[in-house]
Design a protein around this motif. Structure first.
Motif, PDB file in Angstrom:
ATOM      1  N   SER A  21       0.757  -1.015   0.061  1.00  0.00           N
ATOM      2  CA  SER A  21      -0.251  -0.043   0.010  1.00  0.00           C
ATOM      3  C   SER A  21       0.598   1.182  -0.135  1.00  0.00           C
ATOM      4  CB  SER A  21      -0.870  -0.199   1.350  1.00  0.00           C
ATOM      5  OG  SER A  21      -1.806   0.936   1.232  1.00  0.00           O
ATOM      6  N   THR A  22       1.724   1.087   0.829  1.00  0.00           N
ATOM      7  CA  THR A  22       2.906   2.492   0.799  1.00  0.00           C
ATOM      8  C   THR A  22       3.515   2.625  -0.577  1.00  0.00           C
ATOM      9  OG1 THR A  22       3.151   1.971   2.959  1.00  0.00           O
ATOM     10  CG2 THR A  22       5.092   3.081   1.950  1.00  0.00           C
ATOM     11  N   ALA A  23       3.757   1.647  -1.456  1.00  0.00           N
ATOM     12  CA  ALA A  23       4.322   1.677  -2.653  1.00  0.00           C
ATOM     13  C   ALA A  23       3.461   2.436  -3.427  1.00  0.00           C
ATOM     14  CB  ALA A  23       4.790   0.155  -3.048  1.00  0.00           C
ATOM     15  N   ALA A 377      13.163   3.843  -1.129  1.00  0.00           N
ATOM     16  CA  ALA A 377      12.480   4.613  -0.046  1.00  0.00           C
ATOM     17  C   ALA A 377      11.229   3.731   0.461  1.00  0.00           C
ATOM     18  CB  ALA A 377      11.819   5.771  -0.876  1.00  0.00           C
ATOM     19  N   VAL A 378      10.552   3.037  -0.387  1.00  0.00           N
ATOM     20  CA  VAL A 378       9.347   2.099   0.002  1.00  0.00           C
ATOM     21  C   VAL A 378       9.812   1.103   1.044  1.00  0.00           C
ATOM     22  CG1 VAL A 378       7.792   0.400  -0.738  1.00  0.00           C
ATOM     23  CG2 VAL A 378       7.874   2.382  -2.147  1.00  0.00           C
ATOM     24  N   CYS A 379      11.084   0.465   0.746  1.00  0.00           N
ATOM     25  CA  CYS A 379      11.548  -0.473   1.771  1.00  0.00           C
ATOM     26  C   CYS A 379      12.076  -0.027   2.859  1.00  0.00           C
ATOM     27  CB  CYS A 379      12.516  -1.354   0.878  1.00  0.00           C
ATOM     28  SG  CYS A 379      11.650  -2.599  -0.280  1.00  0.00           S
ATOM     29  N   ARG A 420      12.202  -8.645  -0.393  1.00  0.00           N
ATOM     30  CA  ARG A 420      12.199 -10.063  -0.602  1.00  0.00           C
ATOM     31  C   ARG A 420      10.670 -10.184  -0.239  1.00  0.00           C
ATOM     32  NH1 ARG A 420      17.374 -10.907   1.852  1.00  0.00           N
ATOM     33  NH2 ARG A 420      18.845 -11.133   0.332  1.00  0.00           N
ATOM     34  N   LEU A 421      10.404  -9.845   0.945  1.00  0.00           N
ATOM     35  CA  LEU A 421       8.815  -9.861   1.400  1.00  0.00           C
ATOM     36  C   LEU A 421       7.863  -9.111   0.334  1.00  0.00           C
ATOM     37  CD1 LEU A 421       7.203 -11.094   3.867  1.00  0.00           C
ATOM     38  CD2 LEU A 421       7.439  -8.720   4.990  1.00  0.00           C
ATOM     39  N   LEU A 422       8.201  -8.021  -0.028  1.00  0.00           N
ATOM     40  CA  LEU A 422       7.273  -7.363  -1.077  1.00  0.00           C
ATOM     41  C   LEU A 422       7.051  -7.947  -2.074  1.00  0.00           C
ATOM     42  CD1 LEU A 422       5.488  -5.005  -1.356  1.00  0.00           C
ATOM     43  CD2 LEU A 422       7.581  -3.709  -2.040  1.00  0.00           C
TER      44      LEU A 422
END
Length: 466
Positions: A21-23, A377-379, A420-422
Motif C-alpha cells: 500500500s505504501t508503494a 524509499a518504500v522498503c 524480498r517480502l514485498l
C-alpha cells in the motif's frame, strides 16, 4: 526477547501488505511528474521489477519482469519519455523524511537528523557513457574506468536511512566539447560542478523542500571544500566534516598549523581523550578515543578520533551555530552517523541494481537512479516501521566467557528482507512457506552471528580496560 516469534511473523505479514500500500502511495505522489498516464504506469512496473528478485537489473531483464515483449518501452521510459526527474526526486525526498520522522515521533528519544554526503560509482567499459572517465572508484578501491554520482542520504538516528538526492559528476572535458555533450545527451547550459559544488546543489534542493538537519556530515572530499563549508554556515547549518591531516587550523591570531601538528602539540595529554562509542554496529558498540580542540572561533572545533588499538587518527572539522547545543558527545554521535550512507549504497546496489544500469545517456542514468531511490524509499520506510516489532534477538552478552543462548532470536527485518517480502506478496496471495522459512533462517543466523561478534568484541574491550 522483545517479542515472540509468532508475533514477529504476524507483524511481517501485516507489514508486507502495508508496504504494498505504501508503494502505491509513493507512486501516486509521482503521478504529477509524468505527462502521460501510460509512462507513469510503466515507471511503476519498472520499480516493481527493481524490487523483485531477478538476478540482474538491466533494460532487458526489467522489461521481461515488467511483462513487455521487447525492451523498447523500458528504453523509452529512461531516454525519451516526458517526465520530470527532479520533481520525482523531490517527492521521494518528502516521502522518506516524512516517513522516518513519523516513526521517530513515536519514540521517547527521537535522535539526530543527519544529512550524509558521499559519492558512489559504477565501473564502465569504453568511453561512450556520460561522465565516464578513468578515476578513483570507491566501489573498486582503485583507479578504474567508470562514472560517479554524489548522493545525499537522510539518516534518522536509531530509526533508518535512505537516499533523498543525487547528482551525477560529469568531467569538464565532456561539457566543453559540444559534440561529446550532444552524443552523451547532456543538455545545453550544463556547467561543470565539482563534487563539493554538487553537494551544495543537493542541500539547496533539500532546504527548498523544507527538510531540516541537525548536522551535515561527509568525508574529506566535502570537508576540504571551502565553498560548501561557507554555504552551510550561511544557512546556520551545523556540520561535522572529515578533513585531511594537513588541513590548516587557526588556533589563535598568531598560530596556524595543520591538524596533525595540533594533535602533536595539544592532545598528548591523556586527560584530553575520552573513550566513547561512535554508535552501534552489527558487531556491537564502535569504541574510539575522542578529543576536541578549540579554534579562534567559539563555534568551530576540530574533533579527533583515535583507534584504540592501531592509534590511527581521523580529523573532523565541526561547526555549530549559536543557540544550538555544543558538546563533545553530540559531535561524536553526529560523526558516527555518517557510516549508514555506505550501508544505503550497499542495499541500493545489491538489492535494487543502482550500479547495474547499462544506460549511456545522461537523462537515462539520472532516471534509473531516481527509480532506484523510489524502490529503496518504500522498503526503507517499511523496515523502519517494523524495526521494533520484528526484533526477537536474545539479550546481548555481558561477559566474554558467556555461553551462546539456545535460541538467538531474529534480527529485525532489514531493507533487503523487506524487498524480498514485498516481492513475494506481489506474486502470491500469501507468503509461501518455503520463502518464509528461508527469510526466518537468514534472520536467525544473522542474530546468532551478531551475538558471537558482540561477545568477541566484548573480550577485546575487557583487554583494553585491563
Amino acid at each position: 526477547m522483545r517479542t515472540t516469534r509468532s508475533k514477529a511473523a504476524a507483524a511481517a505479514r501485516i507489514e508486507a501488505a502495508r508496504t504494498a500500500s505504501t508503494a502505491g502511495e509513493l507512486l501516486e505522489r509521482l503521478r504529477s511528474c509524468f505527462v502521460r498516464t501510460q509512462t507513469w504506469q510503466h515507471a511503476g512496473r519498472y520499480v516493481s521489477a527493481l524490487v523483485s528478485e531477478i538476478p540482474k537489473r538491466n533494460g532487458w531483464t526489467i522489461a521481461q519482469q515488467a511483462g513487455d515483449r521487447t525492451p523498447d518501452r523500458t528504453q523509452r521510459l529512461l531516454n525519451r519519455a516526458v517526465w520530470d526527474g527532479l520533481a520525482a526526486v523531490s517527492q521521494v525526498r518528502r516521502f522518506v523524511v516524512g516517513g522516518l520522522d513519523a516513526v521517530a515521533g513515536r519514540r521517547t528519544r527521537r535522535g539526530l537528523r543527519i544529512a550524509a554526503l558521499d559519492e558512489t560509482g559504477q565501473q564502465k567499459a569504453g568511453t561512450a557513457t556520460c561522465g565516464v572517465k578513468r578515476q578513483y572508484m570507491g566501489c573498486a578501491g582503485r583507479l578504474a574506468n567508470g562514472i560517479n554520482t554524489v548522493h545525499l542520504a537522510y539518516v534518522r538516528e536509531r530509526v533508518g536511512h535512505a537516499l533523498i538526492a543525487a547528482r551525477q559528476w560529469i568531467p569538464a572535458e565532456h561539457l566543453t566539447d559540444p559534440d561529446t555533450a550532444a552524443r552523451m545527451g547532456i543538455a545545453d547550459g550544463h556547467v561543470f560542478r565539482t563534487k563539493g559544488q554538487l553537494a551544495i546543489d543537493l542541500c539547496t534542493d533539500a532546504y527548498a523542500d523544507g527538510v531540516a538537519f541537525d548536522f551535515v556530515c561527509g568525508d574529506e572530499v566535502y570537508g576540504n571544500c571551502t565553498p560548501l563549508r561557507e554555504f552551510l554556515e550561511q544557512h546556520e547549518q551545523a556540520y561535522v566534516l572529515r578533513v585531511a591531516s594537513n588541513f590548516m587550523l587557526t588556533l589563535n591570531p598568531q598560530t596556524r598549523m595543520t591538524c596533525a601538528q595540533a594533535v602533536a602539540l595539544l592532545a598528548t595529554d591523556k586527560r584530553r581523550w575520552q573513550v566513547r562509542s561512535a554508535g552501534t554496529g552489527s558487531k556491537g558498540q564502535r569504541w574510539y578515543a575522542w578529543a576536541w580542540i578549540a579554534t579562534t572561533s567559539p563555534r568551530h572545533y576540530v574533533l579527533i578520533r583515535r583507534h584504540l588499538k592501531s592509534d590511527e587518527l581521523a580529523f573532523h572539522y565541526c561547526y555549530v551555530p549559536p543557540g544550538q547545543p555544543l558538546t563533545l558527545a553530540r559531535l561524536v554521535r553526529a560523526a558516527g552517523l555518517r557510516w549508514p550512507v555506505e550501508e544505503t549504497f550497499e542495499f541500493s546496489k545489491d538489492t535494487f541494481g543502482l550500479d547495474q544500469c547499462q544506460a549511456r545517456l545522461h537523462t537515462a542514468i539520472t532516471r534509473h537512479t531516481v527509480l532506484v531511490m523510489t524502490a529503496l524509499a518504500v522498503c526503507a520506510i517499511a523496515a523502519a516501521r517494523l524495526k521494533t516489532r520484528t526484533d526477537t534477538q536474545a539479550p546481548p552478552p555481558h561477559t566474554p566467557d558467556q555461553r551462546p543462548p539456545t535460541e538467538p532470536g531474529m534480527i529485525p527485518l532489514t531493507i533487503p528482507e523487506t524487498a524480498r517480502l514485498l516481492a513475494t506478496i506481489r506474486h502470491q496471495p500469501k507468503p509461501a512457506d518455503h520463502d518464509t522459512h528461508w527469510r526466518n533462517w537468514r534472520r536467525r543466523h544473522q542474530a546468532r552471528a551478531r551475538w558471537l561478534h558482540q561477545r568477541t568484541r566484548l573480550s577485546r574491550e575487557y583487554s583494553l580496560a585491563s
